[in-house]
Scaffold this motif. Structure first.
Motif, mmCIF file in Angstrom:
data_model
loop_
_atom_site.group_PDB
_atom_site.id
_atom_site.type_symbol
_atom_site.label_atom_id
_atom_site.label_comp_id
_atom_site.label_asym_id
_atom_site.label_seq_id
_atom_site.Cartn_x
_atom_site.Cartn_y
_atom_site.Cartn_z
ATOM 1 N N SER A 1 7.606 4.516 -1.250
ATOM 2 C CA SER A 1 7.521 5.987 -1.268
ATOM 3 C C SER A 1 8.620 6.673 -0.453
ATOM 4 O O SER A 1 8.381 7.732 0.136
ATOM 5 C CB SER A 1 6.126 6.452 -0.810
ATOM 6 O OG SER A 1 5.132 5.979 -1.705
ATOM 7 N N GLU B 1 2.146 7.250 -0.344
ATOM 8 C CA GLU B 1 1.772 7.035 1.053
ATOM 9 C C GLU B 1 2.865 6.232 1.749
ATOM 10 O O GLU B 1 2.878 4.998 1.687
ATOM 11 C CB GLU B 1 0.445 6.278 1.129
ATOM 12 C CG GLU B 1 -0.023 6.115 2.541
ATOM 13 C CD GLU B 1 -1.522 5.837 2.611
ATOM 14 O OE1 GLU B 1 -1.982 5.515 3.702
ATOM 15 O OE2 GLU B 1 -2.202 5.945 1.580
ATOM 16 N N TRP C 1 0.825 -1.226 0.000
ATOM 17 C CA TRP C 1 0.000 0.000 0.000
ATOM 18 C C TRP C 1 0.851 1.265 0.000
ATOM 19 O O TRP C 1 0.336 2.357 -0.241
ATOM 20 C CB TRP C 1 -0.962 -0.007 1.194
ATOM 21 C CG TRP C 1 -0.294 -0.351 2.502
ATOM 22 C CD1 TRP C 1 -0.149 -1.610 3.031
ATOM 23 C CD2 TRP C 1 0.334 0.548 3.414
ATOM 24 N NE1 TRP C 1 0.548 -1.550 4.210
ATOM 25 C CE2 TRP C 1 0.838 -0.234 4.481
ATOM 26 C CE3 TRP C 1 0.508 1.934 3.452
ATOM 27 C CZ2 TRP C 1 1.517 0.324 5.563
ATOM 28 C CZ3 TRP C 1 1.182 2.486 4.535
ATOM 29 C CH2 TRP C 1 1.680 1.685 5.564
ATOM 30 N N GLY D 1 4.681 3.292 -4.608
ATOM 31 C CA GLY D 1 4.249 4.127 -5.725
ATOM 32 C C GLY D 1 2.994 4.931 -5.449
ATOM 33 O O GLY D 1 2.394 5.489 -6.361
ATOM 34 N N THR D 2 2.584 4.986 -4.194
ATOM 35 C CA THR D 2 1.331 5.665 -3.857
ATOM 36 C C THR D 2 1.580 7.026 -3.233
ATOM 37 O O THR D 2 0.645 7.812 -3.073
ATOM 38 C CB THR D 2 0.541 4.838 -2.820
ATOM 39 O OG1 THR D 2 1.378 4.643 -1.663
ATOM 40 C CG2 THR D 2 0.143 3.493 -3.380
#
Ligand SMILES: O=C(CO)COP(=O)(O)O
Length: 258
Positions: free
Chosen positions: A220, A183, A177, A180-181
């Protein structure tokens, strides 16, 4: 026990071999400008297969202290395996690290813990360092099962491996999760799972093994958040995706202590 920090840039399926040369030269120049101390951390780039030969040429001809890796490896030594690349071929190109079991390969290529373990063994047998990836998806995290999930991936990947071999591995915890988010996991989230992984290595092997293995965080990571993550006791480095594609940004990540 001091473990040397490892900052590795996983380029994924980005950059052709010309762009790869430019990025490695740019990275070396940025690090030189920062008076980066290569004894303070290992800096690694992990380009696509097609770029590796070019990266090798730049590293060798410019005498760079940057190491390089591959994003995957075949479990087979040679033969009729169309599209596969063997560990021997990679080792011949001066590859030092091989990422195994990245979540993108687990998801899109259905790689199991057992296959990931086999790939790690193949890398070790050819004298390279596997970076064994693990990490949970969002639903698992929301159900509070992330530690159990990751530990079962570790159990599966390392099943039957000797302590001596495990000590030569790197483990990367990458919560899906956070990939690349934008977050990023909190430093506490990263520490919780990295510490649990180390604890499992004590249970499966011994304290020395657990103290030796470097456990990275990935998801990230940027120059603006790397220092607080690296400050955590059980986080020994970062596996960086998007932010490793820019020379200045990745140099700042490598120089997180500077
Ligand atoms: O998957 C990753 C590195 O292997 C992380 O990717 P990002 O840094 O782009 O989130």
């Amino acid at each position: 026990m001091t473990r040397k920090p490892l900052l590795a840039g996983n380029w994924k399926m980005n950059l052709d071999h010309f762009e790869a040369i430019a990025l490695v030269q740019g990275l070396a120049a940025e690090l030189a400008d920062m008076k980066f101390d290569y004894s303070s951390a290992d800096v690694v780039v992990i380009p696509p297969f097609t770029d590796i030969r070019s990266v090798q040429t730049v590293v060798d001809s410019d005498n760079l202290q940057i190491s390089y890796g591959a994003q995957d490896v075949s479990t087979h030594e040679a033969g009729a395996y169309t599209g596969e690349v063997s560990a021997t071929m990679l080792s011949k190109l001066g590859v030092s690290y091989i990422v195994v079991g990245h979540s993108e390969r687990r998801e899109y290529h259905h790689e199991s813990d057992q296959l990931v373990g086999e790939k790690a063994r193949v890398a070790l047998a050819a004298g390279m360092t596997p970076i064994v990836c693990c990490g949970e998806g969002l639903e698992v995290r929301q159900a509070g099962e992330h530690v159990n999930h990751v530990l079962s991936q570790i159990d599966g990947a390392f099943e039957g491996m000797s302590a001596e071999d495990v000590r030569k591995c790197v483990i990367a915890y990458e919560p899906i999760w956070a990939i690349g988010t934008g977050e990023v996991a909190t430093p506490e989230d990263a520490q919780e799972v990295c510490a649990a992984i180390r604890g499992r290595l004590v249970e499966l092997y011994d304290q020395t093994t657990a103290d030796t293995v470097r456990v990275l965080y990935g998801g990230s990571v940027k120059s603006s958040n790397v220092a607080e993550i690296m400050a955590k006791e059980d986080v020994d480095g970062a596996l960086v995706g998007g932010a490793s594609l820019k020379a200045n940004e990745f140099a700042k990540i490598a120089n997180f202590n500077g």
